[in-house]
Design a protein around this motif. Structure first.
Motif, PDB file in Angstrom:
ATOM      1  N   THR A   1       0.774  -1.048  -0.122  1.00 25.73           N
ATOM      2  CA  THR A   1      -0.173   0.003   0.054  1.00 25.73           C
ATOM      3  C   THR A   1       0.819   1.403   0.242  1.00 25.73           C
ATOM      4  N   VAL A   2       1.927   1.299   0.724  1.00 20.84           N
ATOM      5  CA  VAL A   2       3.003   2.428   0.967  1.00 20.84           C
ATOM      6  C   VAL A   2       3.459   2.709  -0.469  1.00 20.84           C
ATOM      7  N   LYS A   3       3.971   1.342  -1.172  1.00 22.20           N
ATOM      8  CA  LYS A   3       4.586   1.491  -2.502  1.00 22.20           C
ATOM      9  C   LYS A   3       3.692   2.296  -3.350  1.00 22.20           C
ATOM     10  N   GLU A   4       2.446   1.625  -3.446  1.00 21.89           N
ATOM     11  CA  GLU A   4       1.714   2.156  -4.299  1.00 21.89           C
ATOM     12  C   GLU A   4       1.196   3.662  -4.198  1.00 21.89           C
ATOM     13  N   ARG A   5       0.952   4.137  -3.018  1.00 26.77           N
ATOM     14  CA  ARG A   5       0.560   5.328  -2.856  1.00 26.77           C
ATOM     15  C   ARG A   5       1.713   6.455  -3.073  1.00 26.77           C
TER      16      ARG A   5
ATOM     17  N   SER B   1       5.808   2.434 -12.322  1.00 31.15           N
ATOM     18  CA  SER B   1       6.433   1.084 -12.182  1.00 31.15           C
ATOM     19  C   SER B   1       6.127   0.946 -10.392  1.00 31.15           C
ATOM     20  N   MET B   2       6.341   1.971  -9.775  1.00 26.49           N
ATOM     21  CA  MET B   2       6.177   1.660  -8.285  1.00 26.49           C
ATOM     22  C   MET B   2       4.881   1.550  -7.893  1.00 26.49           C
ATOM     23  N   GLN B   3       3.977   2.135  -8.460  1.00 26.42           N
ATOM     24  CA  GLN B   3       2.391   2.098  -8.126  1.00 26.42           C
ATOM     25  C   GLN B   3       2.071   0.594  -8.439  1.00 26.42           C
ATOM     26  N   ALA B   4       2.599   0.035  -9.561  1.00 27.90           N
ATOM     27  CA  ALA B   4       2.068  -1.173 -10.142  1.00 27.90           C
ATOM     28  C   ALA B   4       2.836  -2.160  -9.323  1.00 27.90           C
ATOM     29  N   GLU B   5       4.080  -2.140  -9.036  1.00 22.67           N
ATOM     30  CA  GLU B   5       4.528  -2.998  -7.931  1.00 22.67           C
ATOM     31  C   GLU B   5       3.973  -3.129  -6.476  1.00 22.67           C
TER      32      GLU B   5
END
Length: 64
Positions: A17-21, A30-34
């Motif tokens: 969730t943190v990476k997505e945000r 890319s980070m959002q998808a990961e």
């Protein structure tokens, strides 16, 4: 499901969730998808653990 497994899965979900945000905030697709992928994987693990728990409970109900 053990408490350690629950905590580990929840931590993985939170990390995703943190990476997505962060990906949303920085326009980093890319980070959002990961992050979304990690979050979904953690939720799938949790669901699998719930299924195993339900199977164990059903087995125990027939035995006892």
């Amino acid at each position: 499901m053990s408490l350690a497994d629950k905590a580990r899965n929840k931590a993985e979900e939170l990390k995703g969730t943190v990476k997505e945000r962060v990906g949303d905030a920085t326009d980093n697709e890319s980070m959002q998808a990961e992050g979304a992928s990690e979050r979904a994987a953690a939720k799938a693990k949790q669901a699998g653990e719930h299924v195993k728990d339900a199977g164990r409970e059903a087995r125990d109900a027939f035995r006892g």
